[in-house]
Every structure is written in C-alpha cells, then in structure tokens.
Design a protein around this motif. Structure first.
Motif, mmCIF file in Angstrom:
data_model
loop_
_atom_site.group_PDB
_atom_site.id
_atom_site.type_symbol
_atom_site.label_atom_id
_atom_site.label_comp_id
_atom_site.label_asym_id
_atom_site.label_seq_id
_atom_site.Cartn_x
_atom_site.Cartn_y
_atom_site.Cartn_z
ATOM 1 N N GLY A 130 0.814 -1.207 0.000
ATOM 2 C CA GLY A 130 0.000 0.000 0.000
ATOM 3 C C GLY A 130 0.846 1.255 0.000
ATOM 4 N N LYS A 131 1.978 1.207 0.700
ATOM 5 C CA LYS A 131 2.873 2.363 0.754
ATOM 6 C C LYS A 131 3.546 2.636 -0.590
ATOM 7 N N THR A 132 3.548 1.632 -1.470
ATOM 8 C CA THR A 132 4.155 1.805 -2.792
ATOM 9 C C THR A 132 3.110 2.033 -3.876
ATOM 10 N N GLY A 133 1.862 2.323 -3.460
ATOM 11 C CA GLY A 133 0.838 2.676 -4.435
ATOM 12 C C GLY A 133 -0.016 1.532 -4.926
ATOM 13 N N MET A 134 0.119 0.337 -4.344
ATOM 14 C CA MET A 134 -0.686 -0.796 -4.785
ATOM 15 C C MET A 134 -1.918 -0.935 -3.893
ATOM 16 N N ALA A 135 -3.096 -1.064 -4.508
ATOM 17 C CA ALA A 135 -4.333 -1.297 -3.764
ATOM 18 C C ALA A 135 -4.492 -2.800 -3.568
ATOM 19 N N CYS A 136 -4.662 -3.249 -2.317
ATOM 20 C CA CYS A 136 -4.668 -4.681 -2.015
ATOM 21 C C CYS A 136 -5.996 -5.142 -1.426
ATOM 22 N N ASP A 137 -6.485 -6.295 -1.908
ATOM 23 C CA ASP A 137 -7.613 -6.981 -1.295
ATOM 24 C C ASP A 137 -7.087 -8.270 -0.681
ATOM 25 N N LEU A 138 -7.640 -8.659 0.471
ATOM 26 C CA LEU A 138 -7.150 -9.830 1.203
ATOM 27 C C LEU A 138 -8.188 -10.939 1.206
ATOM 28 N N ALA A 139 -7.763 -12.154 0.838
ATOM 29 C CA ALA A 139 -8.618 -13.338 0.885
ATOM 30 C C ALA A 139 -7.917 -14.388 1.730
ATOM 31 N N GLU A 140 -8.659 -14.985 2.682
ATOM 32 C CA GLU A 140 -8.039 -15.943 3.601
ATOM 33 C C GLU A 140 -8.184 -17.383 3.135
ATOM 34 N N SER A 141 -8.868 -17.611 2.009
ATOM 35 C CA SER A 141 -9.081 -18.971 1.514
ATOM 36 C C SER A 141 -9.275 -18.945 0.008
ATOM 37 N N CYS A 142 -9.268 -20.133 -0.607
ATOM 38 C CA CYS A 142 -9.524 -20.218 -2.051
ATOM 39 C C CYS A 142 -10.942 -19.764 -2.369
#
Length: 223
Positions: free
Chosen positions: A21-33
């Motif tokens: 995020g600090k480098t400009g990437m927007a991240c979504d988190l998934a805990e499983s397949c």
C-alpha cells in the motif's frame, strides 16, 4: 495497481498489504480459495499473491482452475516448501513466479512490479513521455528535469496512464487500480478529482491528459 493477496495467516497478509500500500498498490485480502474466487468473480487484478497452503484447498488447485478457465492474471506463489519438485509443479501449472517463506518484503514488491511490467505496453523500469519521466519503483517523477510533487495516489494514477500510452482508460479501470474494496466509501467521481490535480501539475509542459467524453482518459505529449 490492484493486487489480490490470498493468504490465511492474517499477520502475514496484513504486513504485505501495508508494505504494498505504501508503494501505491491497492490490495484486497482473501483468507481462503473460496474467498479468492469471490473476489475474482467481480474484480480484475493486475497480479495475485497466492499462498500454497490454504485452509480449504491447496493454492495450486485455485491456480489450475484459473488457468483452465483462461484467466491469465500474473500469479506469484508463496510457499514454505523447499522442494524443487513442488516449485516446478507450481510453475508447470501456470504460476509466473514464486517466493519461499520467509521472504524480504522488498523482493516481493520488486517481483510483483516485474510481473506487471511483462503485461504492460510500457515495460521499462523508468517510463518517459516527452519531458516527463516516471519511476514506478519509487513512485517519483520529473518534468523537464525538475522533481514533480505527487501524492501516492496521484503517482499511481500517473503510472496507470503512462503504462497504457495511446490507450483510453475508462474511469472504472482507473478506480480499480487506485482503490481496494475496503475503500468502498470512496466514490467513482474521485477519479475526476485526481485527474484534475494531475492536469494542474502537468500544465506547464507539453504533456496533458485528454478526456474522451463517455470513454475515459488518455495521456499524451503535444511536443
């Protein structure tokens, strides 16, 4: 740049998201397949960070399913396994790269940028357009040799436009590159604000951002 992180260890996933995020990437988190499949059903990603050991299925099974249905999104596998056979198997299934845990966050970031460069029209480490130069690694730019003062999101937006020079990017594509699902309170019209800010900072030069009404935006050099 929009990244999906598929990792069931919450502390690891959050640490990756904060760093990226600090480098400009927007991240979504998934805990499983299963959670990852839900994200993939509604969102396009520039790259996926995929752990092999997940609670519901092996990450390689998700990778195989993606490739079977023609999804060519770049995938970087994370593995705690040191076996060469395991790593070769992941690459044969369609993984683009892998990292063995524990890893340095800086290496993960660099490898993700390398994967995205492979897919982009502009593949260089430094992107130029007329008097404008931009370094994705540092999110920094110069205009006519002088440093350009950019916020993180302004820099990310500029990179999206520069990576697709000559192409028109619609508002939704730009929004997806700047914001994750956790930013749901930010409206699509925020793109107009960031475009206006970028235009103002590029105004003294021959580089501009053109609005194609009903279609989107295109960066150009009129020099």
């Amino acid at each position: 740049m929009r990244i999906l992180i598929v990792e069931d260890a919450a502390d690891v996933a959050e640490a990756i998201a904060i760093r990226l995020g600090k480098t400009g990437m927007a991240c979504d988190l998934a805990e499983s397949c299963a959670a990852a499949e839900d994200f993939l059903a509604v969102q396009r990603y520039d790259a996926i960070v995929l752990d092999i050991n997940l609670p519901d299925r092996n990450g390689t099974e998700l990778l195989h399913a993606m490739r079977q249905r023609g999804d060519r999104t770049p995938v970087l596998m994370l593995t705690a396994l040191f076996s060469v056979d395991d790593r070769v198997s992941a690459l044969d299934l369609g993984a683009d790269d892998y990292l063995v845990k524990p890893f340095d966050q800086r290496e993960l970031e660099a490898r993700l940028r390398a994967l995205v460069r492979r897919e982009a029209e502009q593949k260089s480490d430094v992107i130029s357009l007329g008097p404008l130069t931009f370094s994705p690694a540092t999110l920094s730019a110069t205009l006519g040799g002088e440093p350009l003062d950019l916020t993180r999101r302004e820099a990310t937006l500029l990179e999206l436009l520069l990576r697709s020079q000559g192409a028109i990017l619609n508002k939704q594509r730009l929004y997806d590159g700047l914001f994750a699902f956790e930013d749901a309170d930010v409206g699509l019209n925020a793109i107009e604000l960031y475009i206006a800010r970028l235009r103002k900072k590029l105004a003294p030069s021959t580089v501009g951002i053109e609005t194609q009404r009903g279609l989107g935006y295109r960066i150009f050099n009129d020099g």
